[in-house]
Design a protein around this motif. Structure first.
Motif, PDB file in Angstrom:
ATOM      1  N   ALA A   1       0.839  -1.211   0.000  1.00  0.00           N
ATOM      2  CA  ALA A   1       0.000   0.000   0.000  1.00  0.00           C
ATOM      3  C   ALA A   1       0.871   1.257   0.000  1.00  0.00           C
ATOM      4  O   ALA A   1       1.801   1.374   0.781  1.00  0.00           O
TER       5      ALA A   1
ATOM      6  N   ASP B   1      -7.142  -3.255   7.467  1.00  0.00           N
ATOM      7  CA  ASP B   1      -7.191  -2.818   6.076  1.00  0.00           C
ATOM      8  C   ASP B   1      -6.654  -1.404   5.852  1.00  0.00           C
ATOM      9  O   ASP B   1      -6.786  -0.862   4.759  1.00  0.00           O
TER      10      ASP B   1
ATOM     11  N   ILE C   1      -4.064   4.887   3.882  1.00  0.00           N
ATOM     12  CA  ILE C   1      -4.562   4.216   2.690  1.00  0.00           C
ATOM     13  C   ILE C   1      -5.296   2.949   3.110  1.00  0.00           C
ATOM     14  O   ILE C   1      -4.754   2.126   3.846  1.00  0.00           O
ATOM     15  N   ARG C   2      -6.532   2.810   2.645  1.00  0.00           N
ATOM     16  CA  ARG C   2      -7.303   1.604   2.949  1.00  0.00           C
ATOM     17  C   ARG C   2      -7.297   0.669   1.742  1.00  0.00           C
ATOM     18  O   ARG C   2      -7.550   1.089   0.614  1.00  0.00           O
ATOM     19  N   THR C   3      -7.031  -0.595   1.983  1.00  0.00           N
ATOM     20  CA  THR C   3      -7.150  -1.606   0.932  1.00  0.00           C
ATOM     21  C   THR C   3      -8.624  -1.952   0.804  1.00  0.00           C
ATOM     22  O   THR C   3      -9.251  -2.422   1.744  1.00  0.00           O
ATOM     23  N   GLU C   4      -9.181  -1.672  -0.366  1.00  0.00           N
ATOM     24  CA  GLU C   4     -10.602  -1.927  -0.631  1.00  0.00           C
ATOM     25  C   GLU C   4     -10.843  -3.360  -1.080  1.00  0.00           C
ATOM     26  O   GLU C   4     -11.804  -3.983  -0.661  1.00  0.00           O
TER      27      GLU C   4
ATOM     28  N   TYR D   1      -7.212   0.539  -3.746  1.00  0.00           N
ATOM     29  CA  TYR D   1      -6.892   1.286  -2.530  1.00  0.00           C
ATOM     30  C   TYR D   1      -7.692   2.587  -2.525  1.00  0.00           C
ATOM     31  O   TYR D   1      -7.972   3.156  -3.572  1.00  0.00           O
ATOM     32  N   ARG D   2      -8.008   3.062  -1.318  1.00  0.00           N
ATOM     33  CA  ARG D   2      -8.648   4.366  -1.187  1.00  0.00           C
ATOM     34  C   ARG D   2      -7.799   5.228  -0.270  1.00  0.00           C
ATOM     35  O   ARG D   2      -7.435   4.822   0.824  1.00  0.00           O
ATOM     36  N   TRP D   3      -7.479   6.431  -0.778  1.00  0.00           N
ATOM     37  CA  TRP D   3      -6.820   7.426   0.059  1.00  0.00           C
ATOM     38  C   TRP D   3      -7.814   7.830   1.143  1.00  0.00           C
ATOM     39  O   TRP D   3      -8.985   8.047   0.856  1.00  0.00           O
TER      40      TRP D   3
END
Length: 131
Positions: free
Chosen positions: A24, A44, A58-61, A71-73
């Motif tokens: 990530a 996540d 950063i989230r792992t979607e 990924y989502r900031w």
């Protein structure tokens, strides 16, 4: 606001490219990740701190090993002000095509800066994976 879509051909197997893109925030900075620190905030959510560019959550979607990552900031919990970064990998004969799409921009300035950034980051990914 338009998405950013880029792709690059990397002369390396998908497993090697996956090893990079499944980290990530690998795209944060100017290619020298040596001074960065990484920590896990939740199962996540990763936190990447770059000495030059700052701290990013950063989230792992979604992750489908060796083929897709999203990924989502995270911006102080305001998901509406963040972008989604998706990676697709496809391999043929030991050569991997890496595609990135970043979507959800709230300003033209942010998008325009990231257009240049993705060009640089994909070139860096290619160089690193082809070593």
């Amino acid at each position: 606001m338009d998405d950013i879509e880029r792709e690059i051909v990397i002369h390396a197997p998908a497993a090697r490219v996956w090893a990079l893109v499944s980290e990530a925030g690998w795209w944060i900075g100017d290619g020298d990740r040596g001074g960065q620190t990484r920590s896990r905030e939740a199962d996540d959510i990763d936190v990447v701190t770059d000495p030059r560019y700052g701290t990013f959550r950063i989230r792992t979607e979604k992750a489908e090993p060796h083929s897709y990552l999203a990924y989502r900031w995270l911006d102080d919990g305001n998901e509406r002000a963040t972008t989604l970064v998706e990676f697709w990998l496809s391999e043929a004969d030991g050569v991997t095509t890496l595609k990135v799409v970043e979507s959800g921009f709230v300003s033209t300035e942010h998008r325009d800066g990231n257009i240049r950034g993705w060009r640089m980051q994909l070139d860096l990914a290619k160089a690193e994976c082809e070593r």
